[in-house]
Design an enzyme around this catalytic site. Structure first.
Site, short mmCIF file in Angstrom:
data_model
loop_
_atom_site.label_atom_id
_atom_site.label_comp_id
_atom_site.label_asym_id
_atom_site.label_seq_id
_atom_site.Cartn_x
_atom_site.Cartn_y
_atom_site.Cartn_z
N ASP A 12 0.81 -1.22 0.00
CA ASP A 12 0.00 0.00 0.00
C ASP A 12 0.84 1.27 0.00
O ASP A 12 0.43 2.31 0.52
CB ASP A 12 -0.95 0.02 1.21
CG ASP A 12 -1.88 -1.18 1.20
OD1 ASP A 12 -2.23 -1.64 0.11
OD2 ASP A 12 -2.25 -1.65 2.30
N LYS A 15 1.74 2.20 -5.16
CA LYS A 15 2.25 1.66 -6.43
C LYS A 15 1.32 1.98 -7.59
O LYS A 15 1.78 2.29 -8.69
CB LYS A 15 2.44 0.13 -6.30
CG LYS A 15 3.46 -0.25 -5.24
CD LYS A 15 3.51 -1.74 -5.02
CE LYS A 15 2.29 -2.33 -4.38
NZ LYS A 15 2.07 -1.92 -2.97
N GLY A 39 -4.60 -4.10 -3.88
CA GLY A 39 -5.59 -3.05 -4.15
C GLY A 39 -4.80 -1.80 -4.51
O GLY A 39 -4.17 -1.20 -3.64
N HIS A 40 -4.75 -1.47 -5.78
CA HIS A 40 -3.95 -0.33 -6.24
C HIS A 40 -4.88 0.81 -6.63
O HIS A 40 -5.67 0.68 -7.56
CB HIS A 40 -3.07 -0.76 -7.42
CG HIS A 40 -2.03 -1.77 -7.04
ND1 HIS A 40 -1.09 -2.26 -7.92
CD2 HIS A 40 -1.76 -2.36 -5.85
CE1 HIS A 40 -0.30 -3.12 -7.28
NE2 HIS A 40 -0.70 -3.20 -6.03
N GLN A 222 1.89 -5.97 -3.33
CA GLN A 222 2.33 -6.12 -1.94
C GLN A 222 3.60 -5.29 -1.72
O GLN A 222 3.80 -4.32 -2.41
CB GLN A 222 2.55 -7.60 -1.57
CG GLN A 222 1.27 -8.42 -1.48
CD GLN A 222 0.69 -8.81 -2.83
OE1 GLN A 222 1.35 -9.41 -3.64
NE2 GLN A 222 -0.55 -8.46 -3.06
#
Ligand code: GDP
Ligand code: IMO
Ligand code: MG
Length: 423
Positions: A12, A15, A39-40, A222
């Protein structure tokens, strides 16, 4: 030529924002590991998106996006994701390619993930419950099913065999809270749609692109401290999140990797269980969580927060061979009178600059350096020169400590709230 962008902390880091920001310099953006545990978040032109499996280059016209062989794919989640982006990217089917070698996350992988976590009680990993661990376990155990397998005549037989094996494992964990039939109906419907996407031998495609002089951005998921090999094991994810994972996760040779961009927040967060030496279980931690909106993009869980950990950051810069740093979310630290960063650990009375082999069972006392706060405003609009001196001091300290330049500074979630330094 392949450049890599990856997270240096516990995920988080931002990215998605930066991969999207850098995409115009590339022809292809490719994911090489992880799956819908990621989750980007991306924000531009007043719109917000969260991507899980689709690479963050999808919103830029003309860019190919590849879900590489190292990724694990849940057809249900991928299709839901396509649904969220299809109005913004009506040509997505032409620009989204999926490796036939990427492994499938089956409904029973997700159930196994939940069963395994439930059986661990307080010692649970805090997984995203997306079936990531069980899918990678089947991959290395040589019993996984790949997307390309879904095109073969014996797929259903192999699926049934795998599910039978999973059900035995689930029963042995005493887990009963699931409705497989319902999940299977959704899975097979999504799988049919997934088969309509461009399923490719992505390793050939990527290597041909390299031969043609095209530029590829490999987007990590990640973070390095969640790497299965060097992260805070066993509180890690199940893939190689480091730069080394690009080679196996896309099928490119090490010599093709040109530059590694390492992203970090100017503080630290972690979601899920496991050691976190600089964690702040106090008002300051709560303030960072609130100001930084530190809640999981995938699961909505509150993220744990803490000061920047230079010991861990130095470790992950080393492991990845980071060439340039990208520093995120310093705007969140406005109005904090004093900012701290851990410069060493004390372990059993001895000061060290190294992350211990077993961070989980070692009592680690961080030693902090204190910095003057950055004031009330940190804004991108005046460029680097207009930033306050106290913030520049923090930057210089990090660059000198890591012996690596900070090339990009992000001061807001939106695409344009970004400063690029050309030194
Ligand atoms: P990723 O998984 O590494 O892509 O990061 P996430 O999207 O899970 O979490 C990063 C969060 O911080 C998202 O909500 C972003 O919109 C937000 N964000 C990214 N960069 C910045 C920044 O520079 N400042 C602030 N305030 N928020 C940011
Ligand atoms: P992005 O790409 C933050 C964490 C989980 C858990 C551990 C194992 O958005 O940075 P898993 O579901 O992979 O078996 O969970 O890893 N985790 C993440 N934390 N960001 C992520 O992805 C994460 N993906 C997994 O919270 O602690
Ligand atoms: Mg995320």
């Amino acid at each position: 030529m392949v450049d890599v962008i990856l997270g240096l902390q516990w995920g988080d880091e931002g990215k998605g924002k930066i991969a999207d920001f850098l995409t115009p310099q590339y022809d292809i953006v490719a994911r090489f590991q992880g799956g819908p545990n990621a989750g980007h978040s991306l924000e531009f032109e007043g719109k917000k998106f969260v991507l899980n499996t689709i690479p963050s280059g999808i919103f830029r016209k003309g860019i190919l996006n590849i879900i590489g062989n190292g990724v694990v794919v849940d057809p249900i989640r991928l299709l839901a994701e396509i649904d969220r982006i299809k109005d913004e990217c009506p040509d997505y089917a032409e620009r989204l390619l999926v490796s036939k070698k990427a492994h499938l996350i089956l409904p029973t992988h997700r159930i196994l993930d939940a069963a395994s976590e439930a059986s661990k009680g307080d010692a649970k990993i805090g997984s995203t419950l997306r079936g990531i661990g069980p899918t990678y376990r089947d991959k290395t155990g040589r019993s996984g099913l790949r997307i390309g397998d879904a095109l073969e005549a014996d797929f259903i037989d192999r699926y049934k065999q795998t599910v039978e094996m999973h059900l035995t494992q689930i029963a042995s964990l005493g887990y009963t809270q699931f409705n497989l039939q319902e999940e299977e109906t959704a899975f097979f419907a999504a799988l049919e749609d997934l088969k309509k996407l461009q399923l490719v031998n992505s390793e050939y495609l990527i290597n041909e692109a390299i031969q043609q002089g095209k530029k590829i951005l490999a987007e990590g998921a990640q973070g390095s401290m969640l790497d299965v090999e060097f992260g805070s094991y066993p509180f890690v994810t199940s893939s190689t999140t480091l730069a080394g994972g690009v080679c196996s996760g896309l099928g490119v040779a090490p010599k093709q990797i040109r530059k590694v961009y390492g992203i970090f927040k100017s503080y630290c967060t972690r979601v899920g269980g496991g050691p976190f030496p600089t964690e702040l279980n106090d008002d300051m931690g709560e303030l960072l969580r609130k100001k930084g909106h530190e809640f999981g993009a995938t699961t909505g869980r509150p993220r744990r927060t803490g000061w920047l950990d230079m010991v861990a950051l130095k470790y992950t810069c080393m492991l990845n061979g980071v060439d340039e740093l990208i520093m995120m979310k310093s705007d969140v630290m406005c109005d904090i009178p004093e900012v701290k960063a851990a410069t060493s650990y004390t372990i059993h009375g001895e000061e060290t600059n190294q992350v211990p082999a077993n961070l989980c069972s070692t009592d680690v006392l961080p030693n902090y350096r204190t910095f003057t706060g950055f004031g009330a405003h940190l804004d991108h609009s005046g460029g680097f020169d207009a930033l306050p001196d106290s913030f520049k001091d923090y930057i210089t300290f990090i660059e000198e400590n890591l012996n690596t330049p900070i090339r990009v500074i992000s001061l807001g979630p939106e695409r344009d709230k970004t400063i690029v330094r050309n030194k």
